[in-house]
Design a protein around this motif. Sequence first.
Motif, PDB file in Angstrom:
ATOM      1  N   ASN A 132      50.999   0.320  23.819  1.00 22.87           N
ATOM      2  CA  ASN A 132      51.753  -0.096  25.011  1.00 22.87           C
ATOM      3  C   ASN A 132      50.912  -1.058  25.854  1.00 22.87           C
ATOM      4  OD1 ASN A 132      53.894   1.614  24.424  1.00 22.87           O
ATOM      5  ND2 ASN A 132      53.250   3.228  25.838  1.00 22.87           N
ATOM      6  N   VAL A 133      49.645  -0.691  26.028  1.00 19.46           N
ATOM      7  CA  VAL A 133      48.769  -1.541  26.851  1.00 19.46           C
ATOM      8  C   VAL A 133      48.586  -2.905  26.184  1.00 19.46           C
ATOM      9  CG1 VAL A 133      46.448  -1.773  27.849  1.00 19.46           C
ATOM     10  CG2 VAL A 133      47.630   0.439  27.922  1.00 19.46           C
ATOM     11  N   ALA A 134      48.398  -2.875  24.857  1.00 21.64           N
ATOM     12  CA  ALA A 134      48.216  -4.148  24.137  1.00 21.64           C
ATOM     13  C   ALA A 134      49.459  -5.033  24.294  1.00 21.64           C
ATOM     14  CB  ALA A 134      47.931  -3.868  22.661  1.00 21.64           C
ATOM     15  N   GLY A 187      51.578   1.017  31.723  1.00 17.27           N
ATOM     16  CA  GLY A 187      51.959  -0.193  32.457  1.00 17.27           C
ATOM     17  C   GLY A 187      50.988  -0.447  33.604  1.00 17.27           C
ATOM     18  N   PHE A 188      50.551   0.636  34.238  1.00 11.78           N
ATOM     19  CA  PHE A 188      49.573   0.489  35.316  1.00 11.78           C
ATOM     20  C   PHE A 188      48.276  -0.129  34.761  1.00 11.78           C
ATOM     21  CE2 PHE A 188      46.112   1.619  38.008  1.00 11.78           C
ATOM     22  CZ  PHE A 188      46.630   1.455  39.280  1.00 11.78           C
ATOM     23  N   ALA A 189      47.837   0.376  33.611  1.00 10.53           N
ATOM     24  CA  ALA A 189      46.607  -0.178  33.000  1.00 10.53           C
ATOM     25  C   ALA A 189      46.791  -1.653  32.671  1.00 10.53           C
ATOM     26  CB  ALA A 189      46.254   0.617  31.738  1.00 10.53           C
ATOM     27  N   VAL A 190      47.993  -2.014  32.212  1.00  9.33           N
ATOM     28  CA  VAL A 190      48.273  -3.431  31.901  1.00  9.33           C
ATOM     29  C   VAL A 190      48.050  -4.286  33.153  1.00  9.33           C
ATOM     30  CG1 VAL A 190      50.110  -5.088  31.336  1.00  9.33           C
ATOM     31  CG2 VAL A 190      49.956  -2.919  30.081  1.00  9.33           C
ATOM     32  N   GLY A 191      48.661  -3.862  34.257  1.00  3.10           N
ATOM     33  CA  GLY A 191      48.562  -4.658  35.479  1.00  3.10           C
ATOM     34  C   GLY A 191      47.132  -4.755  35.976  1.00  3.10           C
ATOM     35  N   LEU A 192      46.438  -3.633  35.956  1.00  2.09           N
ATOM     36  CA  LEU A 192      45.061  -3.632  36.440  1.00  2.09           C
ATOM     37  C   LEU A 192      44.193  -4.557  35.586  1.00  2.09           C
ATOM     38  CD1 LEU A 192      42.956  -2.182  38.397  1.00  2.09           C
ATOM     39  CD2 LEU A 192      42.316  -0.956  36.338  1.00  2.09           C
ATOM     40  N   LEU A 193      44.263  -4.375  34.265  1.00  4.96           N
ATOM     41  CA  LEU A 193      43.419  -5.193  33.382  1.00  4.96           C
ATOM     42  C   LEU A 193      43.808  -6.660  33.466  1.00  4.96           C
ATOM     43  CD1 LEU A 193      43.140  -2.826  30.282  1.00  4.96           C
ATOM     44  CD2 LEU A 193      41.365  -3.382  31.937  1.00  4.96           C
ATOM     45  N   SER A 194      45.115  -6.912  33.536  1.00  2.43           N
ATOM     46  CA  SER A 194      45.568  -8.293  33.623  1.00  2.43           C
ATOM     47  C   SER A 194      45.023  -8.952  34.899  1.00  2.43           C
ATOM     48  CB  SER A 194      47.098  -8.297  33.602  1.00  2.43           C
ATOM     49  OG  SER A 194      47.581  -9.560  33.921  1.00  2.43           O
ATOM     50  N   GLY A 195      45.087  -8.218  35.993  1.00  2.00           N
ATOM     51  CA  GLY A 195      44.553  -8.749  37.252  1.00  2.00           C
ATOM     52  C   GLY A 195      43.063  -9.021  37.145  1.00  2.00           C
ATOM     53  N   LEU A 196      42.331  -8.099  36.521  1.00  2.00           N
ATOM     54  CA  LEU A 196      40.878  -8.298  36.407  1.00  2.00           C
ATOM     55  C   LEU A 196      40.563  -9.476  35.486  1.00  2.00           C
ATOM     56  CD1 LEU A 196      39.655  -4.575  36.223  1.00  2.00           C
ATOM     57  CD2 LEU A 196      39.636  -6.118  38.201  1.00  2.00           C
ATOM     58  N   ILE A 197      41.334  -9.608  34.402  1.00  2.00           N
ATOM     59  CA  ILE A 197      41.106 -10.747  33.495  1.00  2.00           C
ATOM     60  C   ILE A 197      41.357 -12.053  34.245  1.00  2.00           C
ATOM     61  CG2 ILE A 197      41.928 -11.911  31.388  1.00  2.00           C
ATOM     62  CD1 ILE A 197      42.626  -9.005  30.344  1.00  2.00           C
ATOM     63  N   VAL A 232      45.126  -3.765  41.352  1.00  2.00           N
ATOM     64  CA  VAL A 232      45.742  -2.435  41.441  1.00  2.00           C
ATOM     65  C   VAL A 232      47.221  -2.586  41.806  1.00  2.00           C
ATOM     66  CG1 VAL A 232      45.742  -0.255  42.735  1.00  2.00           C
ATOM     67  CG2 VAL A 232      43.577  -1.239  41.965  1.00  2.00           C
ATOM     68  N   ASN A 233      47.525  -3.517  42.686  1.00  2.00           N
ATOM     69  CA  ASN A 233      48.925  -3.756  43.047  1.00  2.00           C
ATOM     70  C   ASN A 233      49.729  -4.214  41.826  1.00  2.00           C
ATOM     71  OD1 ASN A 233      51.123  -4.030  44.926  1.00  2.00           O
ATOM     72  ND2 ASN A 233      50.914  -6.234  44.604  1.00  2.00           N
ATOM     73  N   ARG A 234      49.123  -5.072  41.008  1.00  8.77           N
ATOM     74  CA  ARG A 234      49.795  -5.524  39.786  1.00  8.77           C
ATOM     75  C   ARG A 234      50.059  -4.303  38.884  1.00  8.77           C
ATOM     76  NH1 ARG A 234      47.713 -10.735  36.200  1.00  8.77           N
ATOM     77  NH2 ARG A 234      47.678 -11.809  38.195  1.00  8.77           N
ATOM     78  N   GLY A 235      49.081  -3.383  38.865  1.00  9.75           N
ATOM     79  CA  GLY A 235      49.264  -2.144  38.093  1.00  9.75           C
ATOM     80  C   GLY A 235      50.445  -1.346  38.618  1.00  9.75           C
ATOM     81  N   GLY A 257      53.675  -0.625  36.320  1.00  8.79           N
ATOM     82  CA  GLY A 257      53.949   0.803  36.101  1.00  8.79           C
ATOM     83  C   GLY A 257      55.350   1.165  36.566  1.00  8.79           C
ATOM     84  N   ALA A 258      55.767   0.616  37.704  1.00 10.43           N
ATOM     85  CA  ALA A 258      57.099   0.924  38.234  1.00 10.43           C
ATOM     86  C   ALA A 258      58.193   0.387  37.311  1.00 10.43           C
ATOM     87  CB  ALA A 258      57.255   0.339  39.637  1.00 10.43           C
TER      88      ALA A 258
END
Length: 310
Positions: A32-34, A253-263, A272-275, A279-280
């Motif tokens: 899912n994260v990938a 989905g939260f992990a996706v947003g967090l990692l995407s923001g950090l990348i 974290v907001n993107r996460g 996630g929502a």
Amino acid sequence: MGEALVAFSPTDFGSIKYAQRFSKNVAGAESNVAIGLSKMGHSVGWVSKLGKDPLGQFVISTIKGEGVDVSQVSYSNNFPTGIYFKDKLGFGETKVYYYRHGSAASRLCPEDINEEYISRARFMHLTGITPALGKSCFDAVNYAIDMARKNGIAISFDPNIRLKLWDESTAKEVLLSLIKKVDICLPGIEEAKFITGVDDPEEQANILMALGPKTVVIKLGKDGAYFKTAHQSGYVPAYQVDHYVDNVGAGDGFAVGLLSGLIDNEDLAKAVNRGCVIGAYAVTTKGDFEGYPTRDELEVILGDKPVVTR
Ligand code: KDG
């Protein structure tokens, strides 16, 4: 790295005991994260094992079709692709029944991990599901962590506690041993309570950081998230969606947003907001990842881009 499964959900409301028809989706925390990161336009690879069977073909074509590199996936003639059923209970919760014991992915082992491939990544994302699948998977996770650390790759870790897969004391002991070696730890508040023994997210974050991670983000569900590093901390409110179908996949989905923001080199609060946003959106569809927005959609959601529908 981790197992992807085929998830079957009844198409009508009610228990799987009575259901006659099921829909079929690809699921699995790490895939899912990938997929979510690929939808955000990032370059991402998934390391795993599938059965050489029709459900394995369904999984691989879906994940590959979402733009994820699957060159590190191997196939087993002897062990099948795992499956699970989602049982929608009367009070709105989803219960899952796994049929994954002895699956191909439960045979993942250190030999399946290619150091050169890992060395090209910026982040490696792991969860507490994989070490629960068996000894060789536990060894694979530890080997992957060693390879990532040796090559200076940041490791994000979602404990994803699945007590249907292992007993509480083993889960706690293994998760603590892994958290000590990761850079970013992303538990839900109940998981953080299970691991630390305390209720308050700020105290939970302090205890987890003292173990090793430089960044801790506690997912608070409808209350958003709390983040902490040595230099900053704060709360980010939840993002509200008007449509709820199924919460499985929201943490990923939260992990996706967090990692995407950090990348994208966003500051941590924005990541974290993107996460929270991704996630929502996960809860708006039956499948785990189908509700995750693409980058264009996220820009519209965040108000950075106008909507053009025709
Ligand atoms: O996070 C979503 C996962 O829980 C789901 O897709 C299935 O990987 C899965 C698991 O082990 O529960």
